[in-house]
Design an enzyme around this catalytic site. Structure first.
Site, PDB file in Angstrom:
ATOM      1  N   HIS A 162       5.632  -3.574  -3.600  1.00  0.00           N
ATOM      2  CA  HIS A 162       4.654  -3.775  -4.676  1.00  0.00           C
ATOM      3  C   HIS A 162       5.324  -3.565  -6.027  1.00  0.00           C
ATOM      4  O   HIS A 162       6.009  -2.560  -6.249  1.00  0.00           O
ATOM      5  CB  HIS A 162       3.480  -2.806  -4.507  1.00  0.00           C
ATOM      6  CG  HIS A 162       2.530  -3.213  -3.417  1.00  0.00           C
ATOM      7  ND1 HIS A 162       1.929  -2.319  -2.574  1.00  0.00           N
ATOM      8  CD2 HIS A 162       2.091  -4.451  -3.054  1.00  0.00           C
ATOM      9  CE1 HIS A 162       1.138  -2.992  -1.726  1.00  0.00           C
ATOM     10  NE2 HIS A 162       1.223  -4.279  -1.995  1.00  0.00           N
ATOM     11  N   GLU A 165       5.194  -0.424  -8.218  1.00  0.00           N
ATOM     12  CA  GLU A 165       5.614   0.777  -7.494  1.00  0.00           C
ATOM     13  C   GLU A 165       7.140   0.864  -7.491  1.00  0.00           C
ATOM     14  O   GLU A 165       7.763   1.394  -6.570  1.00  0.00           O
ATOM     15  CB  GLU A 165       5.024   0.738  -6.079  1.00  0.00           C
ATOM     16  CG  GLU A 165       3.499   0.661  -6.126  1.00  0.00           C
ATOM     17  CD  GLU A 165       2.826   0.456  -4.761  1.00  0.00           C
ATOM     18  OE1 GLU A 165       3.518   0.559  -3.736  1.00  0.00           O
ATOM     19  OE2 GLU A 165       1.610   0.188  -4.755  1.00  0.00           O
ATOM     20  N   HIS A 306       6.084   3.282  -0.826  1.00  0.00           N
ATOM     21  CA  HIS A 306       5.110   2.829  -1.824  1.00  0.00           C
ATOM     22  C   HIS A 306       4.734   4.023  -2.692  1.00  0.00           C
ATOM     23  O   HIS A 306       5.167   5.145  -2.446  1.00  0.00           O
ATOM     24  CB  HIS A 306       3.849   2.298  -1.122  1.00  0.00           C
ATOM     25  CG  HIS A 306       4.047   0.991  -0.402  1.00  0.00           C
ATOM     26  ND1 HIS A 306       3.474  -0.176  -0.820  1.00  0.00           N
ATOM     27  CD2 HIS A 306       4.758   0.680   0.715  1.00  0.00           C
ATOM     28  CE1 HIS A 306       3.817  -1.155   0.011  1.00  0.00           C
ATOM     29  NE2 HIS A 306       4.594  -0.668   0.949  1.00  0.00           N
ATOM     30  N   GLU A 365       3.591   6.944   0.978  1.00  0.00           N
ATOM     31  CA  GLU A 365       3.021   6.825  -0.381  1.00  0.00           C
ATOM     32  C   GLU A 365       3.498   7.996  -1.228  1.00  0.00           C
ATOM     33  O   GLU A 365       2.987   9.107  -1.127  1.00  0.00           O
ATOM     34  CB  GLU A 365       1.487   6.801  -0.311  1.00  0.00           C
ATOM     35  CG  GLU A 365       0.907   5.621   0.469  1.00  0.00           C
ATOM     36  CD  GLU A 365       0.846   4.326  -0.339  1.00  0.00           C
ATOM     37  OE1 GLU A 365       1.290   4.311  -1.512  1.00  0.00           O
ATOM     38  OE2 GLU A 365       0.346   3.331   0.207  1.00  0.00           O
TER      39      GLU A 365
HETATM   40 ZN   LIG Z   1       2.070  -0.270  -2.360  1.00  0.00          ZN
END
Ligand SMILES: [Zn+2]
Length: 395
Positions: A162, A165, A306, A365
């Site tokens: 992403h 990110e 991420h 994350e």
């Molecule tokens: Zn992401």
């Protein structure tokens, strides 16, 4: 650093002379037969730089070497045309200098240009790192995979699936640099001797899956049709900080054929700064390259980095193997991040990876806050992630 082979030299001797483990010298010279060195042949010595030095009054090789605590013969090796008995004042010689400091500074706007710069330097200093171009982005930028180590266990990390990110790329690259420093200087990381991992693990890294998107977020829209398209998708807004997609508005982590239809049903129906899964699965070159890489490498373990949330997603439809739980518990122990088995989300790389290969796959994350996460979090995130990086190698 390059050296030219003299009569009687061997790779083993260079390993002693520079105090670098033999395997890293051998692996830095893949075309060379270590048992048949040729006089005059160039050998690359990893983790060293050759630095110019101007001879001053009173200098001798012995004095220069002992001042720097290097072997005198390493000076002779680097200065084969210089007569050590007659060092003219003002003459330039080369001095071998061991690399003990980080090159990568993750704590900056880490776009594809910074990445390429850091890769060039790291590959120069550590030629045993292998690289492959696994595809090209929509705008034609190379999608780079790095490989470190010789083990049969293949561990894969990726960052910046992403766009906003991109701090994940910076975290990965800084850890890679620390890993290379620890390997070549025989140092530990968090008290762990990482040297065995080089032999046990082949580490595959794609530091930036979406370089066009990252550059869009960090640097703004590029001149030309792709920048115009991104502006149009962003409804004319020049603030791209909320942009997660690739340059033409497809969310790469919604592109995989793992219940993709559910995402299609509930997500945007056209190109969008985030969440548009494409008109079909696997239409985007970045997503395709990552699918092909998984097939080619047969990862034993996959970690997609991420931001944000300080959580680790580790399940998919009950298809994950039992060891996924053991591994994620260790990740939790070393990072404090909370494991989450299932979530109502599909078509991600981790989902597809688990579905197809039934191997442990994780979406990690990093950090907590609003993407893109601010620099002020970088050091804290880095510290949390080190444990996860290491555990992915030893688990
Ligand atoms: Zn992401």
């Amino acid at each position: 650093m390059d050296v030219q082979v003299r009569s009687g030299d061997s790779i083993w001797y260079y390993s002693q002379l520079f105090n670098v483990p033999l395997k890293f010298i051998i692996d830095s010279n893949p075309g060379v037969n270590p048992s048949q060195l040729q006089i005059g042949q160039t050998i690359r010595i990893p983790a060293y730089r050759s630095e110019p030095y101007t001879i001053e009054a009173g200098d001798t090789f012995w004095k220069i070497a002992s001042d720097r605590r290097i072997a005198m013969d390493s000076l002779a090796l680097l200065n084969q045309t210089v007569n050590p008995q007659q060092l003219p004042i003002g003459a330039m010689i080369q001095i071998p200098s061991r690399v003990t400091e980080r090159i990568v500074n993750g704590n900056q706007n880490y776009d594809s240009t910074v990445l390429q710069f850091d890769l060039d330097v790291l590959l120069q200093l550590y030629p045993f790192v292998r690289t492959e171009t696994i595809g090209n982005s929509v705008m034609g930028k190379d999608l780079i995979e790095l490989q470190i180590g010789k083990g049969t266990k293949v561990v894969h990390w990726n960052g910046s699936f992403h766009a906003n990110e991109w701090i994940t790329t910076a975290v990965i690259m800084q850890f890679l640099n620390d890993y290379l420093l620890a390997l070549t200087n025989k140092e530990t990381i968090r008290g762990l001797d990482v040297n065995p991992y080089y032999d046990q693990v082949t580490l595959s890294i794609v530091p930036m899956v979406d370089p066009d998107g990252v550059d869009l977020v960090v640097d703004g829209p590029p001149a030309g049709p792709f920048g115009d398209l991104a502006l149009e998708i962003n409804k004319g807004n020049t603030d791209f900080s909320g942009w997660k997609a690739n340059i033409r508005g497809v969310d790469l982590n919604n592109q995989y054929p793992a219940n993709w239809e559910i995402e299609q049903e509930r997500k945007p129906k056209e190109p969008s700064p985030r969440d548009f899964p494409g008109y079909e699965p696997l239409t985007e070159p970045e997503a395709i390259a990552m699918a092909e890489l998984a097939q080619a490498r047969q990862f034993n373990k996959m970690l997609a980095f991420h931001t944000q949330g300080e959580v680790i997603y580790w399940g998919y439809e009950g298809l994950e193997p039992p060891e996924s739980l053991v591994i994620v518990n260790e990740f939790e122990r070393v990072s404090g991040y909370q494991p989450i088995k299932n979530v109502y989300s599909f078509a991600g790389y981790k989902d597809w990876f688990i579905q197809v290969y039934r191997k442990p796959g994780f979406t990690v994350e990093l950090g907590r806050g609003v993407n893109p996460l601010p620099f002020s979090q970088f050091d804290e995130i880095y510290q949390e992630t080190i444990g996860i990086f290491l555990a992915s190698l030893y688990m």
